[in-house]
Design an enzyme around this catalytic site. Structure first.
Site, PDB file in Angstrom:
ATOM      1  N   LYS A 171     -12.386   2.398   3.362  1.00  0.00           N
ATOM      2  CA  LYS A 171     -11.100   1.940   2.967  1.00  0.00           C
ATOM      3  C   LYS A 171     -10.044   1.655   3.892  1.00  0.00           C
ATOM      4  CE  LYS A 171      -7.070   2.691   1.179  1.00  0.00           C
ATOM      5  NZ  LYS A 171      -5.651   2.468   2.024  1.00  0.00           N
ATOM      6  N   GLU A 193       0.883  -1.733   2.295  1.00  0.00           N
ATOM      7  CA  GLU A 193       0.884  -0.214   2.866  1.00  0.00           C
ATOM      8  C   GLU A 193       1.390  -0.269   4.455  1.00  0.00           C
ATOM      9  OE1 GLU A 193      -3.104   1.639   2.647  1.00  0.00           O
ATOM     10  OE2 GLU A 193      -2.529   3.065   4.006  1.00  0.00           O
ATOM     11  N   ASP A 195     -11.103 -14.227  -1.643  1.00  0.00           N
ATOM     12  CA  ASP A 195     -11.249 -13.425  -2.804  1.00  0.00           C
ATOM     13  C   ASP A 195     -11.276 -12.102  -2.453  1.00  0.00           C
ATOM     14  OD1 ASP A 195     -12.133 -12.029  -5.266  1.00  0.00           O
ATOM     15  OD2 ASP A 195     -13.160 -13.834  -5.813  1.00  0.00           O
ATOM     16  N   HIS A 198       2.096   7.582  10.147  1.00  0.00           N
ATOM     17  CA  HIS A 198       1.984   7.117   8.797  1.00  0.00           C
ATOM     18  C   HIS A 198       3.552   7.445   8.155  1.00  0.00           C
ATOM     19  CE1 HIS A 198      -0.430   5.323   5.604  1.00  0.00           C
ATOM     20  NE2 HIS A 198       0.361   6.233   4.866  1.00  0.00           N
TER      21      HIS A 198
END
Ligand code: MEV
Length: 450
Positions: A281, A84, A297, A394
């Site tokens: 998130k 991202e 992991d 962004h």
């Protein structure tokens, strides 16, 4: 439906041929493309192939770094693997921001991991509880051969308990065990011990003189570690005087307003699950990137983090703020069962380099680093949200993705960056700009504020 039996037994080239011939319009082209991502060194490629099954090629992800992190007075350059845009840039800017304000602090609250043997037993639970006391030392001694090395490293089995769950499900019990797994994540170790526990337990019942009939039988439903490790916990934090936060958005937002809005934003994430999910998130943007870079992991860390976020029955923000006596405090408590030995940590060549870049940390130090990047990422996201908004930064990065997707040349990229300096970036707008540029309809387009 195209199906095949014995696919896994085929050679890699044959697997590739079967897939391209059955699922692609241009098998030749796709074969060349997939093979172009093979490692040039056969031996290295074999390492990647062996991580998983039915491998056809490698799936690339960007490997970047966020420099300028100071954690517990030590400097770090942090490896991050993430697709991202803006995440690494945001982490870097937060790293730099807090480096000028004393850096991040991190402390380990605990390192205990958990495993469970879930079983069914039809009998009098008081009898089971009584004989379980005899079983406990046997569970330890009869798994000595598995725990020997871990004990040498300072770890092993910490605590064994019998949990009576029959009020929730008929005849259901658990052997709940706590472990210390030192620098390894410990999944294989824990699962091996638990499966052995299951065998020892069954055997113990069979041979116990006080039991008879069905009491001698237990059905082991499953033996597996729990990825919920609330006691393998780390806290990352920052704090400074409010006035030292500086100003934001070119001076439009002063320190006190920033602190107030930031604090409110975190409180909103704490009380509203919709916002909490997005807020967390953002935290995992940073955490997952380092988890991936160090070949840990990420599914386990995510699953655990989200359960922890919902530990009081409602999903909440993982980070917290406090504003008191003119001091701004921001912290994150997060379970972090990671390893710096075992698993892929030394097998994956880039994971090995990531750990080297971090100074070959022990697991506790890596827990601190990862939690800090999560906090930094969260700080950067919420800072943008309560000041300029998220889209400005962004979209700049998004523009590059769109331009690359449209195979823009260096010259076109430069012109597009100039053009979109103060314009809204969208796929359509970029396509229209490139079409105009390519057909000579525009040469240099001034941005609105030029
Ligand atoms: C985007 O990947 C992450 C953010 O949405 C996180 C947040 O809203 O806090 C920016």
């Amino acid at each position: 439906m195209k199906s095949i039996s014995g696919f896994s037994k085929l050679s890699k080239r044959k697997k590739l041929r079967w897939v391209v011939e059955n699922f692609f319009r241009d098998p030749e082209l796709v074969t060349r493309e997939l093979m172009s991502f093979w490692h040039q060194n056969d031996q290295q490629q074999r390492i990647f192939d062996d991580f998983s099954e039915n491998t056809l090629s490698n799936y690339y992800m960007p490997f970047g770094v966020a420099p300028n992190f100071i954690i517990n007075d030590k400097e770090y350059c942090i490896p991050m693997v993430i697709e991202e845009s803006s995440v690494v840039a945001a982490a870097s800017s937060a790293g730099k921001f807090w480096a000028k304000r004393g850096g991040f602090k991190a402390e380990i609250i605990g390192t205990t991991k958990i495993g469970q043997v879930h079983f069914v037993w039809k009998g009098d639970s008081t009898k089971l509880k009584a004989i379980f006391q005899e079983l406990k030392p046997i569970l330890r001694s009869d798994t000595d051969h598995i725990t020997k090395n871990m004990r040498k490293r300072g770890g092993g089995i910490l605590k064994i308990d019998l949990l009576d769950m029959t009020h929730l499900e008929a005849d259901y019990y658990q052997i709940k065990t706590e472990f210390e797994t030192c620098d390894s994540m410990g999944a294989n170790f824990i699962n091996s011990v638990l499966e052995e526990f299951g065998r020892i337990f069954k055997n113990f019942l069979q041979n116990h003189p006080d039991l008879e009939g069905t009491e001698k039988e237990a059905s082991i439903i499953m033996a597996i570690l729990s990825n919920y490790t609330p006691d393998c916990l780390v806290r990352a934090s920052v704090k400074c005087k409010i006035e030292d936060l500086g100003t934001f958005d070119g001076g439009k937002t002063d320190a006190a307003t920033f602190a107030y809005k930031f604090d409110k934003a975190v409180k909103i994430a704490n009380l509203d699950p919709h916002r909490a999910t997005t807020h967390n998130k953002g935290i995992f943007n940073g955490i997952d990137a380092v988890i991936l870079a160090t070949a840990n992991d990420f599914r386990a860390i995510e699953a655990c983090g989200h359960t922890y976020a919902a530990r009081d029955g409602q999903y909440r923000s993982l980070s917290k703020t406090k504003i008191e006596d003119g001091i701004f405090e921001f912290w994150l408590d997060i379970p972090m069962a990671v390893g710096t030995v075992g698993g892929l940590t030394s097998l994956h060549p880039l994971a090995k380099r990531s750990l080297e870049m971090l100074g070959n940390p022990k697991a506790e130090e890596l827990m601190s680093i990862i939690a800090t990047v999560g906090l930094a990422q969260n700080f950067a996201a919420v800072k943008s949200l309560v000041t300029v908004g998220i889209q400005k930064g962004h979209m700049k990065m998004h523009l590059m993705n769109i331009l690359n997707h449209m195979e823009a040349s260096e010259k076109e990229i430069k012109a597009a960056i100039q053009h979109f300096k103060d314009r809204v970036v969208s796929f359509t707008a970029v396509r229209e700009f490139l079409n105009s540029w390519r057909t000579g309809k525009i040469a240099v387009v001034p941005a609105h504020n030029d």
